[in-house]
Scaffold this active site. Structure first.
Site, PDB file in Angstrom:
ATOM      1  N   ARG A  31     -34.011  -5.896  41.151  1.00 56.18           N
ATOM      2  CA  ARG A  31     -33.511  -7.037  40.372  1.00 56.18           C
ATOM      3  C   ARG A  31     -32.330  -6.633  39.496  1.00 56.18           C
ATOM      4  NH1 ARG A  31     -38.659  -7.740  41.901  1.00 56.18           N
ATOM      5  NH2 ARG A  31     -39.614  -9.814  41.978  1.00 56.18           N
ATOM      6  N   GLN A 174     -42.233 -12.446  45.432  1.00 56.82           N
ATOM      7  CA  GLN A 174     -41.001 -12.419  46.230  1.00 56.82           C
ATOM      8  C   GLN A 174     -40.550 -13.841  46.548  1.00 56.82           C
ATOM      9  OE1 GLN A 174     -41.656  -9.891  49.631  1.00 56.82           O
ATOM     10  NE2 GLN A 174     -41.614  -8.027  48.397  1.00 56.82           N
ATOM     11  N   ASP A 326     -50.097  -3.994  45.460  1.00 58.36           N
ATOM     12  CA  ASP A 326     -49.616  -2.824  46.209  1.00 58.36           C
ATOM     13  C   ASP A 326     -50.548  -1.621  46.082  1.00 58.36           C
ATOM     14  OD1 ASP A 326     -47.390  -4.190  47.095  1.00 58.36           O
ATOM     15  OD2 ASP A 326     -46.138  -3.532  45.422  1.00 58.36           O
ATOM     16  N   ARG A 401     -46.962   3.475  51.476  1.00 55.96           N
ATOM     17  CA  ARG A 401     -48.173   3.573  50.647  1.00 55.96           C
ATOM     18  C   ARG A 401     -49.374   4.083  51.439  1.00 55.96           C
ATOM     19  NH1 ARG A 401     -45.869   1.386  46.070  1.00 55.96           N
ATOM     20  NH2 ARG A 401     -44.723  -0.529  46.406  1.00 55.96           N
TER      21      ARG A 401
HETATM   22  C1  S3P Z   1     -42.699  -7.460  44.895  1.00 55.16           C
HETATM   23  C2  S3P Z   1     -43.708  -8.365  45.101  1.00 55.16           C
HETATM   24  C3  S3P Z   1     -44.901  -8.089  45.912  1.00 55.16           C
HETATM   25  C4  S3P Z   1     -45.061  -6.601  46.188  1.00 55.16           C
HETATM   26  C5  S3P Z   1     -43.776  -5.931  46.550  1.00 55.16           C
HETATM   27  C6  S3P Z   1     -42.754  -6.099  45.445  1.00 55.16           C
HETATM   28  C7  S3P Z   1     -41.544  -7.853  44.071  1.00 55.16           C
HETATM   29  O1  S3P Z   1     -44.773  -8.763  47.154  1.00 55.16           O
HETATM   30  O2  S3P Z   1     -46.011  -6.399  47.216  1.00 55.16           O
HETATM   31  O3  S3P Z   1     -43.982  -4.545  46.780  1.00 55.16           O
HETATM   32  O4  S3P Z   1     -40.778  -6.972  43.637  1.00 55.16           O
HETATM   33  O5  S3P Z   1     -41.388  -9.066  43.837  1.00 55.16           O
HETATM   34  P1  S3P Z   1     -45.296 -10.276  47.330  1.00 55.16           P
HETATM   35  O6  S3P Z   1     -44.578 -11.070  46.340  1.00 55.16           O
HETATM   36  O7  S3P Z   1     -44.907 -10.684  48.725  1.00 55.16           O
HETATM   37  O8  S3P Z   1     -46.775 -10.217  47.134  1.00 55.16           O
END
Ligand code: S3P
Length: 447
Positions: A31, A174, A326, A401
Site C-alpha cells: 500500500r 483485498q 494467513d 507459508r
Molecule cells: C491481504 C489480505 C488477505 C491476506 C493477504 C494480504 C492484504 O487476503 O491473505 O496475504 O494485504 O489485503 P484476503 O483479503 O483475500 O483475505
C-alpha cells in the site's frame, strides 16, 4: 518465478535463542508503494519489505508512470502521478505470485481510462479474480479474463467511473481495498460494506495521505466504509512496522523447541492482524508483549517468546479467522505439537490462497505422522503433546507459508523435514533461512 526448485531440509535443533529483526509488513509495504505512487509530492518509506511480491508492485507502479526509487540509506522515495494520472503500461504486468498486488492494482487501474494486461505465475493464475471483477464491472470497468475470472486478464477503465455501494460476499481486505482504491477516481462516494472486519491498512493509510475515509456501523453490525473520489493524495512519510505474519514463524518455532527464548522487536499488533498471538496465548504459550507503543498510527510491540510450556489444543473461534487468515499453516504446526485437539473452522478462504492451504497442510502433516481430519472448511488436529515424527518430503506448491511452516516443524521432529522448494519464501520473507539459522535452526539446501 522460473527458477529451478531449491529443496531444503530442516533438522532437529536443540533450542532457539537470540534477537531477530523481522522484515517489514507485506500489506503495508504494498500500500505504501501504491499510495506513494499516486500521491502528489515526495513519500519516503522506511522499513519497506523487499520481498518479490512487493517488488512486483513497485515495478507495476513504475510501468504506469510513478517515480519510485530506493536510496542508498535503505529508504524508498516515491513521487506519485496524482489521481487520474496513471499511464497505460507498455508491457503486460507480471504480478508473479502476488494476489495483493494483482487485486489492489486492478482497483487502481480500473479507475483510469487505460488498458492493462495482468498475468502471474502458475499459483496466481489459478486464483479467483471474479470477486474483484464483479464490483469493478459495476463501476464501469471492462474485463476479458480466462474462465472463472482467472489471469491472464485485460482490463479497461471507463472515462467516468461510477461510485457504488457494495456488500462484500467474502471477508476480504483485498476486495475491500480494490473497490476503495478505484473509488478514489470515481465521480461521487463509493461505499464498501463488510460484515466481518478485515485488515484496515488501506483505510488507515488513505487517511495518512489526507483522504477522508468515513466508517459507519450499520444496524446489523456491519461496517460501511466510504471514500469520495476526485481528491488527490498528499505525500507523507511512512515507517513500515515488522510483519506479524512473518514473525509467526520464529514465534512458533521457539514455542515448540523446549528451552528456547527469542526476542522479536517492532512487531505490528493491529487488532485485525493479531489473531494468531491471541490464539497461541490461549493455548498456554509464554509470549510477553513489551514496550507496547504507537508508531505512525499503528500499535507495535516487542515480543519475548519462551518455549517452556507444552501448548494445549483449543477451539479457534470462527469469528477470529480474518484476523489470522494467513497464520493457519503455522498454527497447524503449533497444534501438531500441542497436547489435545485443536479445532479450526470457517477456513474456506484457505483453499484459494497461494495454494489450497487446507489440503497442503493436511497432506504434509499426515506424512509427518500427525493425526488429523480435514473437512470442507475445517481442520482438526489431535496433538499428543510431543513433536510428530517428521521424516517426510513436503510439496510446497509455490506457497511461501507452507514452505516456512514445514521448515519450522523440522526444528523439533526426530527425523528431518524436507520441502521440495524454498524459492517461494522470497515473496514475503527473503532472509527467512538466514534469520532462523541465526537463532539456532538447522535449515540447509540439499542437492
Ligand atoms: C491481504 C489480505 C488477505 C491476506 C493477504 C494480504 C492484504 O487476503 O491473505 O496475504 O494485504 O489485503 P484476503 O483479503 O483475500 O483475505
Amino acid at each position: 518465478m522460473n527458477q529451478a526448485p531449491r529443496p531444503f531440509q530442516s533438522s532437529l535443533c536443540p533450542v532457539l535463542n537470540g534477537t531477530a529483526k523481522i522484515p517489514g509488513d507485506k500489506s503495508i509495504s504494498h500500500r505504501s508503494l501504491m499510495l506513494g505512487g499516486m500521491a502528489i509530492g515526495q513519500t519516503t518509506i522506511s522499513g519497506l519489505l523487499e520481498g518479490e511480491d512487493v517488488i512486483r508492485t513497485a515495478d507495476a507502479m513504475r510501468a504506469m508512470g510513478a517515480d519510485i526509487q530506493k536510496h542508498d540509506n535503505g529508504t524508498w522515495i516515491c513521487h506519485g502521478v496524482g489521481i487520474g494520472g496513471l499511464r497505460e503500461p507498455d508491457q503486460v504486468l507480471d504480478m508473479g505470485n502476488s494476489g495483493t498486488s494483482t487485486r489492489l492494482l486492478m482497483g487502481l487501474i480500473g479507475g483510469h481510462p487505460i488498458t492493462a494486461q495482468i498475468t502471474g505465475d502458475t499459483s496466481l493464475t489459478k486464483r479467483p479474480m471474479n470477486r474483484v471483477i464483479k464490483p469493478l464491472e459495476m463501476m464501469g470497468v471492462e474485463f476479458t479474463a480466462r474462465e472463472g475470472g482467472r489471469l491472464p486478464l485485460t482490463l479497461t477503465g471507463p472515462e467516468d467511473l461510477l461510485p457504488i455501494e457494495y456488500r462484500l460476499p467474502v471477508a476480504s481486505a483485498q476486495v475491500k481495498s480494490a473497490i476503495l482504491l478505484a473509488g478514489l477516481c470515481a465521480n461521487g462516494t463509493t461505499t464498501v460494506i463488510e460484515e466481518t472486519p478485515t485488515r484496515d491498512h488501506t483505510e488507515n493509510m488513505l487517511r495518512a495521505f489526507g483522504i477522508e475515509v468515513d466508517v459507519q456501523t450499520l444496524e446489523d453490525g456491519a461496517q460501511a466504509i466510504s471514500v469520495t473520489g476526485g481528491k488527490d493524495l498528499t505525500a507523507t512519510d511512512i515507517i513500515v512496522p515488522s510483519d506479524p505474519s512473518s514473525a509467526a514463524f520464529p514465534t512458533v518455532a521457539a514455542l515448540i523447541c523446549e528451552g528456547s527464548k527469542i526476542t522479536l522487536s517492532n512487531i505490528l499488533m493491529n487488532e485485525r492482524r493479531n489473531g494468531l498471538y491471541i490464539t497461541l496465548k490461549e493455548m498456554g504459550a509464554n509470549i510477553e508483549f513489551t514496550n507496547e507503543r504507537m508508531q505512525a498510527g499503528e500499535p507495535i510491540a516487542d515480543l519475548i517468546i519462551k518455549g517452556n510450556q507444552t501448548l494445549k489444543g483449543i477451539d479457534v473461534p470462527p469469528g477470529r479467522v480474518p484476523s489470522m487468515i494467513d497464520e493457519f499453516p503455522i498454527l497447524a504446526i503449533a497444534a501438531s505439537c500441542a497436547e489435545g485437539t485443536t479445532h479450526m473452522t470457517n477456513l474456506a478462504e484457505l483453499r484459494v490462497k497461494e495454494s489450497d492451504r487446507l489440503l497442503m497442510m493436511a497432506k504434509g502433516l499426515k506424512a509427518c505422522g500427525v493425526d488429523l481430519e480435514m473437512g470442507e472448511d475445517s481442520l482438526t488436529i489431535h496433538g499428543t503433546g510431543k513433536p510428530p515424527k517428521g521424516g517426510a518430503k513436503i510439496k510446497t506448491a509455490l506457497d511461501h507459508r507452507i514452505a516456512m511452516s514445514f521448515l519450522v516443524l523440522g526444528c523439533t521432529t526426530q527425523k528431518p523435514v524436507i520441502i521440495d522448494d524454498a524459492t517461494p519464501i522470497h515473496t514475503s520473507f527473503p532472509n527467512f533461512v538466514e534469520l532462523m539459522s541465526g537463532l539456532g535452526a538447522n535449515i540447509s539446501l540439499i542437492s
